[in-house]
Design a protein around this motif. Structure first.
Motif, PDB file in Angstrom:
ATOM      1  N   ILE A 449       0.867  -1.190   0.000  1.00 13.66           N
ATOM      2  CA  ILE A 449       0.000   0.000   0.000  1.00 13.66           C
ATOM      3  C   ILE A 449       0.896   1.229   0.000  1.00 13.66           C
ATOM      4  O   ILE A 449       1.806   1.364   0.834  1.00 13.66           O
ATOM      5  CB  ILE A 449      -0.927   0.018   1.236  1.00 13.66           C
ATOM      6  CG1 ILE A 449      -1.806  -1.240   1.256  1.00 13.66           C
ATOM      7  CG2 ILE A 449      -1.807   1.266   1.226  1.00 13.66           C
ATOM      8  CD1 ILE A 449      -2.661  -1.357   2.503  1.00 13.66           C
ATOM      9  N   ALA A 450       0.652   2.128  -0.936  1.00  6.29           N
ATOM     10  CA  ALA A 450       1.457   3.345  -1.052  1.00  6.29           C
ATOM     11  C   ALA A 450       1.309   4.191   0.211  1.00  6.29           C
ATOM     12  O   ALA A 450       0.233   4.229   0.822  1.00  6.29           O
ATOM     13  CB  ALA A 450       1.034   4.144  -2.282  1.00  6.29           C
ATOM     14  N   PRO A 451       2.372   4.892   0.627  1.00  6.34           N
ATOM     15  CA  PRO A 451       2.291   5.718   1.847  1.00  6.34           C
ATOM     16  C   PRO A 451       1.146   6.733   1.799  1.00  6.34           C
ATOM     17  O   PRO A 451       0.508   6.986   2.822  1.00  6.34           O
ATOM     18  CB  PRO A 451       3.659   6.403   1.886  1.00  6.34           C
ATOM     19  CG  PRO A 451       4.577   5.468   1.165  1.00  6.34           C
ATOM     20  CD  PRO A 451       3.736   4.857   0.073  1.00  6.34           C
ATOM     21  N   VAL A 457      -7.144   4.231   2.800  1.00  2.59           N
ATOM     22  CA  VAL A 457      -7.608   2.880   2.535  1.00  2.59           C
ATOM     23  C   VAL A 457      -8.641   2.417   3.556  1.00  2.59           C
ATOM     24  O   VAL A 457      -9.419   1.486   3.297  1.00  2.59           O
ATOM     25  CB  VAL A 457      -6.408   1.915   2.501  1.00  2.59           C
ATOM     26  CG1 VAL A 457      -5.907   1.628   3.903  1.00  2.59           C
ATOM     27  CG2 VAL A 457      -6.757   0.622   1.771  1.00  2.59           C
ATOM     28  N   PHE A 458      -8.666   3.077   4.748  1.00  5.16           N
ATOM     29  CA  PHE A 458      -9.662   2.714   5.761  1.00  5.16           C
ATOM     30  C   PHE A 458     -10.962   3.494   5.608  1.00  5.16           C
ATOM     31  O   PHE A 458     -11.878   3.304   6.402  1.00  5.16           O
ATOM     32  CB  PHE A 458      -9.093   2.957   7.157  1.00  5.16           C
ATOM     33  CG  PHE A 458      -7.988   2.008   7.531  1.00  5.16           C
ATOM     34  CD1 PHE A 458      -8.261   0.685   7.828  1.00  5.16           C
ATOM     35  CD2 PHE A 458      -6.677   2.444   7.568  1.00  5.16           C
ATOM     36  CE1 PHE A 458      -7.244  -0.187   8.171  1.00  5.16           C
ATOM     37  CE2 PHE A 458      -5.653   1.578   7.911  1.00  5.16           C
ATOM     38  CZ  PHE A 458      -5.925   0.269   8.205  1.00  5.16           C
ATOM     39  N   GLU A 459     -11.047   4.379   4.628  1.00  5.37           N
ATOM     40  CA  GLU A 459     -12.274   5.137   4.415  1.00  5.37           C
ATOM     41  C   GLU A 459     -13.301   4.270   3.696  1.00  5.37           C
ATOM     42  O   GLU A 459     -12.961   3.324   2.986  1.00  5.37           O
ATOM     43  CB  GLU A 459     -11.994   6.393   3.590  1.00  5.37           C
ATOM     44  CG  GLU A 459     -11.074   7.380   4.295  1.00  5.37           C
ATOM     45  CD  GLU A 459     -10.750   8.567   3.427  1.00  5.37           C
ATOM     46  OE1 GLU A 459     -11.255   8.611   2.282  1.00  5.37           O
ATOM     47  OE2 GLU A 459      -9.993   9.441   3.879  1.00  5.37           O
ATOM     48  N   ASN A 464      -7.513   0.777  -3.038  1.00  5.65           N
ATOM     49  CA  ASN A 464      -6.103   1.008  -3.275  1.00  5.65           C
ATOM     50  C   ASN A 464      -5.783   0.749  -4.730  1.00  5.65           C
ATOM     51  O   ASN A 464      -6.063  -0.325  -5.259  1.00  5.65           O
ATOM     52  CB  ASN A 464      -5.275   0.090  -2.364  1.00  5.65           C
ATOM     53  CG  ASN A 464      -3.781   0.256  -2.594  1.00  5.65           C
ATOM     54  OD1 ASN A 464      -3.208  -0.487  -3.364  1.00  5.65           O
ATOM     55  ND2 ASN A 464      -3.185   1.226  -1.923  1.00  5.65           N
ATOM     56  N   GLY A 465      -5.222   1.755  -5.367  1.00  5.09           N
ATOM     57  CA  GLY A 465      -4.983   1.644  -6.802  1.00  5.09           C
ATOM     58  C   GLY A 465      -3.991   0.571  -7.170  1.00  5.09           C
ATOM     59  O   GLY A 465      -4.102  -0.077  -8.198  1.00  5.09           O
ATOM     60  N   ARG A 466      -2.974   0.363  -6.353  1.00  2.34           N
ATOM     61  CA  ARG A 466      -1.957  -0.621  -6.684  1.00  2.34           C
ATOM     62  C   ARG A 466      -2.388  -2.031  -6.330  1.00  2.34           C
ATOM     63  O   ARG A 466      -2.166  -2.966  -7.086  1.00  2.34           O
ATOM     64  CB  ARG A 466      -0.669  -0.289  -5.929  1.00  2.34           C
ATOM     65  CG  ARG A 466       0.038   0.967  -6.393  1.00  2.34           C
ATOM     66  CD  ARG A 466       1.224   1.274  -5.510  1.00  2.34           C
ATOM     67  NE  ARG A 466       2.120   0.120  -5.393  1.00  2.34           N
ATOM     68  CZ  ARG A 466       3.108   0.037  -4.517  1.00  2.34           C
ATOM     69  NH1 ARG A 466       3.306   1.026  -3.648  1.00  2.34           N
ATOM     70  NH2 ARG A 466       3.876  -1.032  -4.466  1.00  2.34           N
ATOM     71  N   GLY A 467      -3.037  -2.181  -5.195  1.00  2.00           N
ATOM     72  CA  GLY A 467      -3.311  -3.524  -4.721  1.00  2.00           C
ATOM     73  C   GLY A 467      -4.727  -3.981  -4.879  1.00  2.00           C
ATOM     74  O   GLY A 467      -5.029  -5.148  -4.678  1.00  2.00           O
ATOM     75  N   HIS A 491       1.467  -0.801   8.943  1.00  2.00           N
ATOM     76  CA  HIS A 491       2.847  -0.702   9.426  1.00  2.00           C
ATOM     77  C   HIS A 491       3.740  -0.198   8.297  1.00  2.00           C
ATOM     78  O   HIS A 491       3.732  -0.750   7.189  1.00  2.00           O
ATOM     79  CB  HIS A 491       3.320  -2.069   9.927  1.00  2.00           C
ATOM     80  CG  HIS A 491       4.558  -2.002  10.751  1.00  2.00           C
ATOM     81  ND1 HIS A 491       5.813  -1.846  10.202  1.00  2.00           N
ATOM     82  CD2 HIS A 491       4.746  -2.046  12.103  1.00  2.00           C
ATOM     83  CE1 HIS A 491       6.713  -1.803  11.173  1.00  2.00           C
ATOM     84  NE2 HIS A 491       6.101  -1.936  12.326  1.00  2.00           N
ATOM     85  N   PRO A 492       4.529   0.852   8.550  1.00  2.00           N
ATOM     86  CA  PRO A 492       5.300   1.445   7.446  1.00  2.00           C
ATOM     87  C   PRO A 492       6.580   0.667   7.087  1.00  2.00           C
ATOM     88  O   PRO A 492       7.039   0.751   5.954  1.00  2.00           O
ATOM     89  CB  PRO A 492       5.644   2.842   7.987  1.00  2.00           C
ATOM     90  CG  PRO A 492       5.672   2.672   9.480  1.00  2.00           C
ATOM     91  CD  PRO A 492       4.629   1.640   9.793  1.00  2.00           C
TER      92      PRO A 492
END
Length: 514
Positions: A449-451, A457-459, A464-467, A491-492
């Motif tokens: 997931i992009a930063p 993503v929790f909205e 998520n565009g990538r995943g 987690h980053p």
């Protein structure tokens, strides 16, 4: 009535008290001076007897001052001007003393009366300014519309003191009164309105009463007064005062009150319209988001089910028993996914309605994971899930129905973005710095997931565009975790895939191995 008229009324009520005080003070002065009248100059009693007149003016007004002056004159002439104990004045010098006494008393009484009137006028003006300031504060305050209307009626009632005050507005939600529209009594103060009073205020058979005219009884006595609430030459309502007599300044004050009230009512109307507009925008956003979620979350399982059913129904299809079993399993799994989507939508409805109720129980981690995987109906095989946790991990103290849905949603998202057959890991530990919280993490080997998208993503209904992670499931997970007082985040520090972490309550006194 305004405070000025109240002050005048109070003055009249104090006339008897003023007369008694004047005569009492005069008697006291006589008792003091009479033993020495033969040795006193005639000017001394004249100066002293000014006091009863001043006392009368202060307590009862100018008329009581006149009574005090007359009583003082008689006492001065009878007891202190030769010949004593008669009302006869013989010498020219005594006549001059009498005239000077009368002039001095009248001047002093007039000055005191004017000072009293000026003081009452100052008090009245101060109270008027306070009322106007109070209405101005209401104008910029944050009262609800019913509170605002009640406050306006109460303020007008307390200042002018009619028999009752009524605030009349257009019925429904129109910007202004229109011909043939019904009015309604929005707020009242003072005595309760009779049915005949209400009937006289609102429309009869759809015809509105005249708005904006000040009523007049024709004889200057008490009357019913109505004044329009106007904003930019547009009437927004009407104030009606029953059984009240207004003077010129009081009518001006009522007009100022009406202007302030009109601004407040119009502002409340505009605020309600803005709130409705925001709600409509939110509904449109939800509708659009729901359509997006439906197109994303429903299309894939429906297409899979449609394809599998079509394959099974082809008459010339030569399918082995194993192929048929695989197609039937696919139909069952995708049907379960559709059922979970409907469950998620219903759960979010409960959250938005505030009807979510927690029923926490103690539960070991392994049992919790088994329940979550079982909810997926085989979409994620148990063999793909690796669980890592310390042996002394506390029992989870959770509503297992809700939190297992959290883990199911995370596993479902992980399965959809991960390579086929890849491992999904679940790790658990005591949350750092909180022995009564358990931290659980779900990691996959997908594209991550992009930063910039880790919050979005929790909205609700985000993607998520990538995943290709559906935001509906993650929004449900966030709501359920927060309902338990926990947190959920991305987690980053992950090089491959994504690692979603959340916290839930744990029983620090009971370990899972116990």
């Amino acid at each position: 009535m305004t405070q000025g008229r109240l002050a005048t009324k109070g003055t009249y009520q104090h006339i008897p008290i003023g007369i008694v005080a004047t005569l009492a003070s005069l008697g006291a002065l006589l008792a003091i001076l009479l033993p020495f009248r033969t040795s006193l100059s005639s000017a001394i009693p004249a100066l002293v007897f000014v006091l009863p007149a001043v006392i009368g003016v202060v307590i009862g007004g100018s008329w009581v001052g006149v009574v005090g002056a007359a009583a003082g004159f008689l006492a001065y002439d009878f007891f202190f001007l030769p010949p004593f104990d008669t009302l006869t004045v013989r010498s020219a010098q005594n006549w001059i003393a009498v005239v000077v006494y009368i002039v001095v008393v009248l001047i002093v009484a007039q000055v005191v009366a004017q000072l009293g009137a000026a003081r009452r006028e100052a008090i009245r003006r101060t109270e008027e300014f306070e009322r106007l300031y109070e209405l101005s504060q209401t104008l910029i305050g944050d009262l609800s519309r019913p509170q605002l209307l009640t406050h306006i009626a109460d303020t007008v009632q307390s200042v002018f003191e009619p028999r009752w005050t009524a605030l009349v507005l257009p019925e429904g939600d129109h910007d202004e009164p229109v011909p043939g529209e019904t009015l309604e009594v929005a707020a009242t103060a003072g005595q309760p309105l009779a049915e005949s009073d209400i009937a006289s205020l609102i429309s009869v058979r759809g015809q509105t009463q005249s708005i904006g005219l000040v009523g007049d009884s024709g004889d200057g006595g008490p009357r019913k007064v109505s004044v329009a609430l106007v904003v930019n030459e547009r009437p927004v309502g009407m104030l009606v005062l029953d059984d009240v007599a207004l003077e010129g300044l009081e009518q001006s004050l009522l007009g100022t009150f009406a202007n302030q009230a009109a601004l407040a009512v119009d502002r409340a109307r505009l605020r309600e319209q803005a709130l409705r507009a925001r709600l409509l925008d939110e509904i449109d956003r939800w509708r659009s988001a729901l359509m997006g979620a439906a197109s994303h979350d429903l299309r894939t399982p429906l297409s899979a089910v449609k394809t599998a059913v079509s394959s099974l129904r082809q008459a010339d299809a030569r399918l082995s028993a194993e192929d048929r079993a695989d197609l039937l399993e696919l139909i069952e799994q995708q049907s379960d996914r559709l059922a979970r989507l409907v469950t998620n939508l219903l759960d979010m409805t409960r959250i938005e309605a505030g009807a979510l109720e927690l029923r926490p129980t103690a539960m070991p981690l392994e049992e919790f994971v088994e329940e979550a995987v079982g909810n997926l109906g085989g979409i994620v095989g148990r063999e793909r899930v690796r669980v890592t946790a310390p042996s002394d991990l506390p029992m989870l103290y959770i509503d297992h129905v809700l939190v297992s849905q959290v883990l199911s949603n995370l596993l479902d998202n992980a399965e959809r973005v991960s390579p086929p057959g890849s491992e999904i890991s679940i790790t658990a530990r005591v949350a750092p710095g909180a022995t009564d919280r358990v931290e659980i993490a779900v990691a996959d080997q997908g594209p991550g997931i992009a930063p910039a998208e880790r919050e979005r993503v929790f909205e609700m209904f985000s993607q998520n565009g990538r995943g290709g992670r559906a935001g509906l499931g993650l929004a449900i997970a966030k709501a359920f975790v927060e309902a338990h007082g926990g947190l959920i985040w991305i987690h980053p520090g992950v090089d491959l895939g994504a690692r979603i972490v959340f916290t839930v309550p744990g029983n620090a006194l009971v370990a899972a191995s116990a």
